[in-house]
Scaffold this motif. Structure first.
Motif, PDB file in Angstrom:
ATOM      1  N   ARG A   1      53.722 -14.063   5.994  1.00 37.67           N
ATOM      2  CA  ARG A   1      52.432 -14.737   6.190  1.00 37.67           C
ATOM      3  C   ARG A   1      52.362 -15.360   7.592  1.00 37.67           C
ATOM      4  NH1 ARG A   1      47.034 -15.253   5.340  1.00 37.67           N
ATOM      5  NH2 ARG A   1      46.367 -17.391   5.018  1.00 37.67           N
TER       6      ARG A   1
ATOM      7  N   ALA B   1      52.019 -12.583  10.080  1.00 36.83           N
ATOM      8  CA  ALA B   1      50.687 -11.968  10.053  1.00 36.83           C
ATOM      9  C   ALA B   1      49.671 -12.863  10.762  1.00 36.83           C
ATOM     10  CB  ALA B   1      50.263 -11.711   8.608  1.00 36.83           C
ATOM     11  N   LYS B   2      49.780 -14.187  10.538  1.00 40.20           N
ATOM     12  CA  LYS B   2      48.828 -15.089  11.201  1.00 40.20           C
ATOM     13  C   LYS B   2      49.042 -15.102  12.716  1.00 40.20           C
ATOM     14  CE  LYS B   2      46.971 -18.654   9.028  1.00 40.20           C
ATOM     15  NZ  LYS B   2      46.754 -19.897   8.260  1.00 40.20           N
TER      16      LYS B   2
ATOM     17  N   GLU C   1      49.795 -12.292  14.179  1.00 46.02           N
ATOM     18  CA  GLU C   1      49.524 -10.877  14.482  1.00 46.02           C
ATOM     19  C   GLU C   1      50.791 -10.122  14.865  1.00 46.02           C
ATOM     20  OE1 GLU C   1      46.053 -10.538  16.952  1.00 46.02           O
ATOM     21  OE2 GLU C   1      44.932 -11.931  15.704  1.00 46.02           O
TER      22      GLU C   1
END
Lengths: 422, 447
Positions: B134, B137-138, B140
């Motif tokens: 997570r 992903a935040k 990128e």
């Protein structure tokens, strides 16, 4: 509903067709659809190898086709379907085909009066919207169309479309934006990574959509202009029914969902989730499906949740015509329930269709399913007999009668019943 | 805390390499602390504080066992080298560290949860890897091919950039194919009020369309009332769940469930896919605020079990010779369908040779949890790290491995190819189609 005042509200009962007999006449019979006024029932039928037709009341369309699917009645009672001839697709309306053939055609939409029939079409791998046989003249070669909407008067049509080709794995081009909103064939100036929740105001003047810039940056676009505020996530925006400049959307901030109007949070209480916000007919009240805590679902009206909650889910709320009452279908412990103003009415069912209010809001009528049979329930209690197939009841414009259309013993009946007798 | 010495061949991943160059330490610190403060709670703290660093989880991990017990692949090391450092340094880490975190969490862990079974305290190490994902992903920092798949989910609501017309057209084509076996078979589109909505994952219409034909035949023979949507919402897969983009995950799951609600079906039956079951049954509903999916979801294994057990589908001729199976983690270890899978395997196979270890203890195919979606750059180490499962397959002497999961299917194909096992890889429905009885009245008429 279009022209509802001119429907036959006097005939108490009409037996209009015997769908059971179609099974003897044809190789295969698909599920039936009825016209909005209940006067016609139709099914796609297979008449032989690669040969289909539509059975409608006592007859069929004149010409059979290689394939037929997605038969739907327009609000003015015309029957539409997609058909193929020589491996090409087009729209057929009451058996008559549009002249132009397409590589593919799908997703029929109607104006409120049914005069406008629109669908997504593809020719030579270019996508477009075709409205009454006229295809958009779009300056951009559309790579795909995800969804489209038309205004109630049919004069405005909008779509979410891919405007830029994307090579496999080209994440930079994706992030830069490859999707846009197309209004009457004209793309908005900017492209976006993603667009969702497209809507047109009832007056056709304004277009709204959600957009996503990055993993946790979502916003709302109104006629291309973004709200100043950005959010962690959003759900579908809706227009105020009387003021198309007012737009409301669920927005997520710091892990909670709030209701925002024109970018400003208007319900101070946050929820685990908030969906399906719905205005009352006069626009003075707003209700939404909310989860005040995990796995506890209810309806909040003007930000205040009902005290009664349901452990599985709750669907879209419906206001009574005067806006004073709210009904919703909830699911709790495996059963679907009708809930009005936070009170469960009647018993649980295997399925319940959208509720219909009587004129003064004291009567809520629904199609329900129990043990594989369908029936009409009033305030949650079954009234009358079972049906093999049944459609949603329609209340007459004067609020005194209800139209009930269903199949019993293989025969299709259109009944008009006094609300006082139901 | 000293970083573990991890010896890896260099891998070029364009997106991760590009992100490493542009990420700032301020961004990293902000995102780490945001996720830790706002998206985790006592669960993460309990896990971190309970772990005594005993390393018993290592024995459970196919990465550790397949790589000569290299400690840098051990689950405890994966935690030590990622979330522990982030917590200890309060987010003050650099871009190279975040890139290594993504490499560990996205490409070297299948979040299969086998390690959690062997932890003396039951710590869900996979959960901690998902927190790391997570954060990545935040920021990128996601492997390129995985991010492209997530982009497809975000834009089209399916995994494979399948356009709406391609979806419907494929269903209509496969209906015709099915009619070659059973002329009266139908693939009913948009049938409101059907008992079942059948949903699949993106690769079926894209690459494996025959599976849609197979299910059309199976539904007809079983005499079931079913439908498939002609709109988005048909794809039950969800790589956003694994990349760490939970917002896209939730949107995809919501649409899937609301499509079933719109069609007023009683249940969703899903094709053979493990992670899709996890997304539809657990991760998606949890994020959306549902205890369980409002329209119940039935995995293909449980569905076929019911059809065979009830006699709706009869077996005419069992598949000959030894056949084995891959137990998909998300439906076996994490959902308890092991005995049902064994039942259907025995029902259609003359000689079902079970794996050792099997059922909840079986090893992951090493494709699940998104690792196969990380694409070609990461394939070599993935296949190399499935060595232990390749040996298990080899011992069975089977001619065919059944994989009731799409990721398992592709991963096991890579294992068969990489270790030259000379075995076929099939979905269960492919065996069922060969073995089932088609009643006389449904067979094509002789000319």
């Amino acid at each position: 509903m279009f022209n509802i005042e001119n429907w036959d509200w006097e005939s108490k009962e009409k037996m209009l067709a015997e769908p059971a007999k179609w099974k003897d006449q044809f190789e295969d019979v698909w599920e039936p659809y009825i016209s909005p006024d209940g006067e016609k029932i139709a099914s796609i039928v297979k008449i032989g190898e690669g040969e289909f037709n539509i059975a409608i009341n006592e007859g069929t369309w004149e010409e059979p086709f290689e394939k037929i699917w997605y038969s739907r009645f327009s609000p003015d009672g015309r029957l539409t379907a997609f058909i193929t001839k020589d491996m090409e697709w087009t729209m057929a309306v009451d058996g008559k085909t549009w002249e132009q053939m397409y590589e593919y055609i799908w997703d029929t939409k109607f104006s409120a009066d049914g005069k406008i029939i629109a669908a997504t079409t593809k020719v030579d791998s270019v996508y477009s919207i075709t409205i009454n046989e006229k295809t958009w003249e779009c300056p951009t070669k559309l790579q795909s169309i995800a969804s489209h909407v038309i205004s109630p008067d049919g004069k405005t049509s909008v779509a979410i479309a891919q405007t830029v080709p994307l090579a496999e794995g080209d994440v930079n081009a994706f992030t830069k934006g490859a999707w846009s909103v197309i209004v009457n064939g004209k793309p908005w100036n900017d492209n976006y990574a993603d667009i969702y929740g497209l809507a047109i105001s009832d007056d056709g003047k304004n277009v709204v959509a959600e957009y996503r810039n990055s993993i946790c940056e979502y916003g709302i676009l109104v006629n291309e202009k973004p709200w100043n505020e950005k959010f962690g996530c959003t759900w579908e925006p809706v227009f105020h029914p009387k003021n198309s400049d007012e737009i409301t959307a669920p927005v997520r901030q710091a892990g909670q969902w709030f209701l925002a109007t024109n970018g400003r949070i208007v319900w101070d209480k946050g929820f685990i989730n908030l969906m399906h916000q719905t205005y009352s007919p006069d626009g003075n009240n707003i209700a939404a499906a909310v989860a005040p805590s995990f796995a506890k679902w209810t309806i909040a009206v003007n930000g205040q949740p009902w005290s009664k909650t349901f452990n599985e889910c709750i669907l879209k709320p419906y206001f009574s015509p005067d806006g004073r009452k709210v009904a919703a279908i909830a699911k709790d412990s495996g059963k679907w329930l009708l809930v009005v103003d936070g009170t469960v009415l009647g018993e649980g069912y295997d399925n319940i269709w959208p509720p219909v209010f009587g004129p003064n809001g004291d009567m809520v009528i629904c199609k329900v399913e129990k043990n594989g049979k369908y029936a009409i329930a009033v305030n949650g209690k079954i009234r009358g007999n079972d049906y093999e197939a049944l459609w949603n009841p329609v209340v007459s414009p004067d609020g005194t009668k209800v139209m009930i259309c269903g199949v019993e013993d293989g025969k299709y009946y259109r009944k008009v019943v006094l609300l006082s007798d139901i | 805390m000293k970083p573990t010495i991890a010896i890896r061949e260099p891998v070029v991943d364009d997106l991760m390499d590009q992100t490493e160059k542009i990420l700032t330490e301020e961004q990293i610190e902000k995102v780490i602390n945001e996720v830790i403060d706002q998206e985790t709670g006592v669960r993460l703290q309990t896990y971190v504080n309970t772990c005594i660093h005993c390393g018993l989880c290592s024995e459970a991990c196919h990465w550790f066992l397949s790589n000569d017990r290299d400690v840098s692949f051990a689950p405890v090391t994966k935690v030590k080298d990622t979330i522990w450092v982030m917590l200890e340094k309060k987010g003050k880490v650099d871009a190279a560290f975040i890139k290594r975190c993504s490499q560990i969490a996205h490409t070297e862990c299948n979040v299969c949860r086998r390690c959690g079974m062997y932890c003396p305290f039951g710590i869900d190490i996979a959960y901690m890897m998902l927190v790391v994902r997570r954060i990545c992903a935040k920021l990128e920092m996601v492997p390129l091919y995985l991010q492209d798949t997530v982009n497809s989910h975000a834009a089209t609501m399916n995994q494979m950039w399948v356009k709406p017309d391609e979806w419907i057209d494929t269903l209509q084509w496969q209906e015709e194919e099915a009619q070659g076996y059973v002329p009266s078979a139908r693939l009913p589109l948009e049938k409101e009020g059907a008992e079942i909505m059948y949903s699949v994952i993106g690769p079926e219409p894209k690459f494996l369309a025959q599976l849609l034909g197979n299910i059309t035949v199976i539904m007809k023979v079983a005499g079931l009332d079913w439908t498939m949507p002609a709109t988005a919402g048909w794809d039950n897969s969800n790589m956003a769940m694994y990349s760490g983009d939970f917002e896209v995950m939730a949107r995809v799951e919501r649409l899937h469930h609301e499509t079933a609600q719109r069609l007023k079906v009683k249940k969703i039956v899903m094709g053979e896919c493990g992670h899709a079951f996890r997304g539809g049954e657990y991760d998606g509903p949890t994020w959306l605020g549902w205890m369980s999916p409002p329209i119940p979801i039935v995995h293909a294994v449980a569905f076929y079990y019911d059809l065979i057990k009830s006699g709706r589908i009869k077996i005419a001729k069992k598949v000959e010779g030894p056949v084995t199976v891959q137990y998909p983690c998300n439906i076996i270890r994490n959902a308890g369908l092991g005995s049902k899978l064994q039942y259907i395997m025995n029902a259609v196979c003359e000689d079902f040779v079970d794996l050792i270890p099997n059922d909840r203890h079986a090893y992951c195919c090493n494709a699940g949890g998104d690792t196969i979606n990380c694409g070609p750059p990461w394939k070599k180490i993935r296949v190399q790290s499935a060595k232990i499962q390749s040996e298990n397959f080899k011992r069975t002497g089977a001619h065919t491995i059944v994989t009731p999961c799409h990721n398992c299917h592709s991963g096991v194909e890579d294992i068969v190819d990489g270790y030259k096992l000379g075995m076929h890889v099939k979905f269960f429905s492919e065996l069922l189609i060969e073995a089932m009885e088609i009643p006389e009245h449904l067979k094509p008429k002789e000319e």
